[in-house]
Write an enzyme that holds these catalytic residues in place. Structure first.
Site, PDB file in Angstrom:
ATOM      1  N   VAL A 163       2.377   1.550  -3.509  1.00  0.00           N
ATOM      2  CA  VAL A 163       1.433   2.034  -4.513  1.00  0.00           C
ATOM      3  C   VAL A 163       1.113   3.510  -4.286  1.00  0.00           C
ATOM      4  O   VAL A 163       1.052   4.298  -5.236  1.00  0.00           O
ATOM      5  CB  VAL A 163       0.139   1.188  -4.491  1.00  0.00           C
ATOM      6  CG1 VAL A 163      -0.957   1.850  -5.334  1.00  0.00           C
ATOM      7  CG2 VAL A 163       0.414  -0.221  -5.013  1.00  0.00           C
ATOM      8  N   GLU A 164       0.914   3.879  -3.042  1.00  0.00           N
ATOM      9  CA  GLU A 164       0.487   5.245  -2.733  1.00  0.00           C
ATOM     10  C   GLU A 164       1.571   6.291  -2.991  1.00  0.00           C
ATOM     11  O   GLU A 164       1.300   7.320  -3.596  1.00  0.00           O
ATOM     12  CB  GLU A 164       0.038   5.336  -1.275  1.00  0.00           C
ATOM     13  CG  GLU A 164      -1.233   4.560  -0.948  1.00  0.00           C
ATOM     14  CD  GLU A 164      -2.470   5.156  -1.596  1.00  0.00           C
ATOM     15  OE1 GLU A 164      -2.423   6.308  -2.041  1.00  0.00           O
ATOM     16  OE2 GLU A 164      -3.488   4.447  -1.653  1.00  0.00           O
ATOM     17  N   THR A 165       2.793   6.029  -2.518  1.00  0.00           N
ATOM     18  CA  THR A 165       3.814   7.086  -2.565  1.00  0.00           C
ATOM     19  C   THR A 165       5.211   6.599  -2.936  1.00  0.00           C
ATOM     20  O   THR A 165       6.186   7.301  -2.676  1.00  0.00           O
ATOM     21  CB  THR A 165       3.915   7.794  -1.205  1.00  0.00           C
ATOM     22  OG1 THR A 165       4.338   6.839  -0.214  1.00  0.00           O
ATOM     23  CG2 THR A 165       2.598   8.412  -0.792  1.00  0.00           C
ATOM     24  N   ILE A 167       0.834  -1.198   0.000  1.00  0.00           N
ATOM     25  CA  ILE A 167       0.000   0.000   0.000  1.00  0.00           C
ATOM     26  C   ILE A 167       0.872   1.251   0.000  1.00  0.00           C
ATOM     27  O   ILE A 167       0.642   2.193  -0.779  1.00  0.00           O
ATOM     28  CB  ILE A 167      -0.972  -0.008   1.193  1.00  0.00           C
ATOM     29  CG1 ILE A 167      -2.140  -0.946   0.884  1.00  0.00           C
ATOM     30  CG2 ILE A 167      -1.478   1.405   1.501  1.00  0.00           C
ATOM     31  CD1 ILE A 167      -3.196  -1.019   1.944  1.00  0.00           C
ATOM     32  N   TYR A 203      -7.115  -1.236  -8.024  1.00  0.00           N
ATOM     33  CA  TYR A 203      -6.205  -0.829  -6.958  1.00  0.00           C
ATOM     34  C   TYR A 203      -5.934  -1.995  -6.012  1.00  0.00           C
ATOM     35  O   TYR A 203      -4.777  -2.303  -5.690  1.00  0.00           O
ATOM     36  CB  TYR A 203      -6.813   0.343  -6.185  1.00  0.00           C
ATOM     37  CG  TYR A 203      -6.012   0.741  -4.961  1.00  0.00           C
ATOM     38  CD1 TYR A 203      -5.014   1.702  -5.052  1.00  0.00           C
ATOM     39  CD2 TYR A 203      -6.262   0.155  -3.729  1.00  0.00           C
ATOM     40  CE1 TYR A 203      -4.277   2.063  -3.940  1.00  0.00           C
ATOM     41  CE2 TYR A 203      -5.528   0.504  -2.610  1.00  0.00           C
ATOM     42  CZ  TYR A 203      -4.536   1.462  -2.722  1.00  0.00           C
ATOM     43  OH  TYR A 203      -3.794   1.812  -1.611  1.00  0.00           O
TER      44      TYR A 203
END
Length: 338
Positions: free
Chosen positions: A129-131, A126, A318
């Protein structure tokens, strides 16, 4: 990102025409004279006892950003197929950096798994994927992003609530509301929490008295794990399984809902069976998904833990990218250990 992705997926779910390059009334550089902003300030004073003069100065410093309005009109979850979406996140760079992040934060990830029951690979994925493991936290001032979307975007109520939460958050934790940066949708930190998520799920995982999701990976890891735990992640359960389909009855159940509704026994009657040889309880509930992959159609069963990941971002693309990135990072991590 109740983070960026969560907001984007909510907008998709809400439907309606998204903004693309639209121009709204009002001075693009200053919200202080906008009637919507003035009404918001009065509401914050009456509802949360904010100092009106201080809040007026904050809102007067917020800037409308057309690039934010343009960006939010084209979320990847809405426009891309799985074949196009997957390589954006499941790739050599994210896998390599995920292994590095895991090695660097191994003890914290193990502790988060013990406390919250969420596997290290899912938390790592996570954040990846996010940052890109904290490398891409966003360059917009959150006050600009949320003010632009609260006062100049068709889905204003959603972002007005986040602006409200942001101001409460910065007051409560003594943060400068004009300095915090994040995504174009106001999502912040390693895990891209929107302000309401920060208030509800961020944790001080290192016990230093701060909930620092921006520069402290310990708090960020604990916060992501807590978020998934609070949204129903069940320790030891599979998130997904490949599926085999026969006949025609299964088609009415494809991509109908993110939340599992039918048991495996019920799905079997419709011609849907797990492709895995693992013994799965027939009473387990699952949702059936079809993805357009590089080699053609892929059928997957999404269980409760898949649904928990979609609470982070309401998109089956996602959630699958998180799960597959996590699996790849774990594979390489284990290989390097041996």
């Amino acid at each position: 990102m109740e983070r960026l992705g969560y907001i984007l997926s909510l907008l998709v779910a809400l439907g309606g025409t998204l903004l693309s390059g639209a121009v709204f009334a009002g001075n693009a550089g200053d919200y202080s004279e906008r009637k919507e902003a003035k009404a918001f300030i009065v509401e914050m004073v009456n509802k949360h006892q904010f100092d009106q003069a201080k809040l007026e100065k904050i809102i007067a410093n917020a800037k409308k950003k057309q690039s934010i309005l343009d960006a939010i009109s084209r979320p990847a979850e809405r426009t891309k197929t799985w074949q196009e979406y997957r390589p954006m996140f499941v790739n050599k760079t994210r896998i390599k950096r995920g292994v590095e992040f895991w090695n660097k934060n191994k003890d914290t990830l193990e502790r988060a798994e013990k406390v919250y029951g969420v596997p290290a690979k899912i938390v790592v994925a996570i954040i990846g994927v996010e940052t890109m493991y904290g490398r891409q936290g966003g360059s917009y001032r959150v006050i600009d992003a949320l003010s632009t979307l609260a006062f100049d975007y068709p889905k204003r109520p959603l972002f007005k609530r986040e602006l409200e939460s942001y101001l409460i958050m910065t007051r409560q934790y003594k943060l400068d509301p004009l300095k915090i940066k994040g995504s174009y949708a106001g999502a912040m930190g390693y895990g891209q929490f929107i302000p309401s998520s920060y208030l509800s799920y961020a944790v001080d995982f290192d016990g230093d008295g701060l909930k620092d999701i921006w520069s402290n990976p310990v708090d960020a890891i604990g916060s992501v794990a807590n978020y998934l735990h609070q949204h129903g992640w069940q320790k030891g359960e599979l998130p997904v399984s490949r599926a085999r389909v026969t006949g025609d009855h299964y088609q009415e159940y494809i991509n109908k809902a993110l939340q599992p509704e039918l048991t495996l026994a019920e799905l079997a009657v419709k011609g849907v069976l797990p492709a895995s040889s693992d013994a799965l309880p027939q009473e387990s509930k699952a949702a059936l998904f079809k993805y357009k992959g590089r080699l053609g159609a892929e059928f997957w069963l999404g269980f409760n833990n898949f649904y928990a990941v979609t609470r982070y971002n309401h998109s089956r693309l996602y959630a699958m990218s998180v799960i597959q990135l996590g699996n790849e990072v774990e594979r390489v991590f284990e290989e390097k250990k041996s």
